[in-house]
Motif scaffolding. Structure first.
Motif: not given
Length: 140
Positions: A63-80
């Motif tokens: 529909g036209t209303q925003p919805e929230l979609f959530v990822s599974a947890p992901v390990n991110l390392s310091r950096g870009y």
């Protein structure tokens, strides 16, 4: 339908409204601390969030209303960490409603229980996004 040629540079992916029916955001996420993160996209339309060489999150609102979609947890390392977020107003809706009245809404959020200030989902701030120095489709 709204159309535009060209490129805009935006400081963050926090658009409650936009003049564009579609957008591609390309940036680097600046990760200050090694941790497990959960990334979310709030959107009215369809999107694909790609990171670490894979589609991390794909969704489409109903529909036209925003919805929230959530990822599974992901390990991110310091950096870009390079990512892109592709968004478009739902093409099914474009054929069935007055798209001038439809919200073009897309926001990128993150959360991490082990990072101070990120215990709940917040919009990724401009200081946590970096753009490359390469020309982007002729810009500037």
């Amino acid at each position: 339908r709204r159309q535009s040629d060209g490129v805009d540079v935006v400081p963050s992916i926090d658009q409650a409204s936009s003049i564009y029916d579609a957008a591609i955001f390309e940036a680097n996420l600046i990760v200050e601390q090694d941790a497990e993160y959960v990334l979310s996209v709030e959107a009215a339309g369809k999107f694909s969030l790609n990171m670490l060489g894979q589609a991390l999150l794909i969704g489409q609102s109903r529909g036209t209303q925003p919805e929230l979609f959530v990822s599974a947890p992901v390990n991110l390392s310091r950096g870009y960490i390079a990512f892109d977020l592709q968004y478009e107003l739902d093409p099914v809706l474009q054929d069935s409603i007055n798209t001038d009245l439809a919200s073009r809404h897309v926001r990128l959020l993150w959360q991490s229980d082990s990072v101070p200030g990120l215990s709940s989902a917040v919009v990724v701030p401009p200081v946590s996004l970096a753009h490359t120095f390469r020309d982007l489709h002729g810009f500037p």
